[in-house]
Design a protein around this motif. Structure first.
Motif, mmCIF file in Angstrom:
data_model
loop_
_atom_site.group_PDB
_atom_site.id
_atom_site.type_symbol
_atom_site.label_atom_id
_atom_site.label_comp_id
_atom_site.label_asym_id
_atom_site.label_seq_id
_atom_site.Cartn_x
_atom_site.Cartn_y
_atom_site.Cartn_z
ATOM 1 N N ASP A 10 -18.023 9.951 34.911
ATOM 2 C CA ASP A 10 -17.094 9.530 33.865
ATOM 3 C C ASP A 10 -16.969 8.005 33.770
ATOM 4 N N HIS A 23 -18.172 7.249 29.196
ATOM 5 C CA HIS A 23 -18.083 8.462 30.006
ATOM 6 C C HIS A 23 -19.471 8.919 30.503
ATOM 7 N N GLY A 60 -13.739 5.633 35.802
ATOM 8 C CA GLY A 60 -14.785 6.441 36.404
ATOM 9 C C GLY A 60 -15.033 6.062 37.853
#
Length: 172
Positions: A10, A23, A60
């Motif tokens: 992500d 992402h 992420g």
């Protein structure tokens, strides 16, 4: 089950308001060779800088060799980087140093090996990339392809577990 060498989950990156990586998920198994291709400005080099721990993503996570790099302190990141080899676009050899000294640079910076041992290791890696006997030359005395091979010798001199290339075929 053994973890992957690289696990990206992500991953989001912005430069100002501009979204660069949206992402991104990526898994690279131990021993696997992965090529990331894309147009200019698509985020390839940005992803590489994240994998090297040089940039902090907007969001992420990145795990290298089982370690979450976002949770590492400077010393831990330094230790992890000794397990990485990088061949930068254009070779990034230091023009004031000989090819042999360029190859020895990671050894000088990250080990306590004696000069003779470092010289032997440098010559061995130059042999691996078919540049045996060229260690005493300066980068300006090499062709473009030879510079790329010298940069590869420097990237592998510490026998890294991860090897990264930024545009390895550019200029050839």
């Amino acid at each position: 089950m053994q973890s992957n060498a690289i696990e990206v989950r992500d991953l989001v990156t912005h430069y100002g308001a501009r979204l660069i990586l949206d992402h991104v998920d990526l898994d690279v198994a131990h021993g696997e060779i992965m090529v990331i291709m894309g147009g200019s400005g698509s985020g390839k080099s940005t992803l590489l800088r994240h994998l090297l721990g040089l940039h902090t993503p907007t969001g992420g996570s990145i795990r290298l060799l089982g370690q979450d790099i976002s949770k590492m302190n400077a010393d831990e990141m330094h230790t992890l980087r000794t397990n990485m080899g990088v061949s930068f676009q254009g070779g990034a050899l230091l023009s004031s140093m000989t090819v042999g000294d360029n190859v020895m640079l990671p050894l000088r910076e990250h080990t306590r090996l004696d000069e003779q041992t470092m010289g032997i290791m440098s010559r061995m890696k130059l042999e691996v990339v078919s540049l045996g006997g060229f260690g005493g030359l300066k980068p300006a005395q090499l062709s473009g392809g030879m510079i790329k091979r010298a940069a590869l010798a420097r990237a592998i001199v510490m026998d890294p577990k991860l090897l990264f290339f930024d545009e390895p075929s550019a200029g050839l």
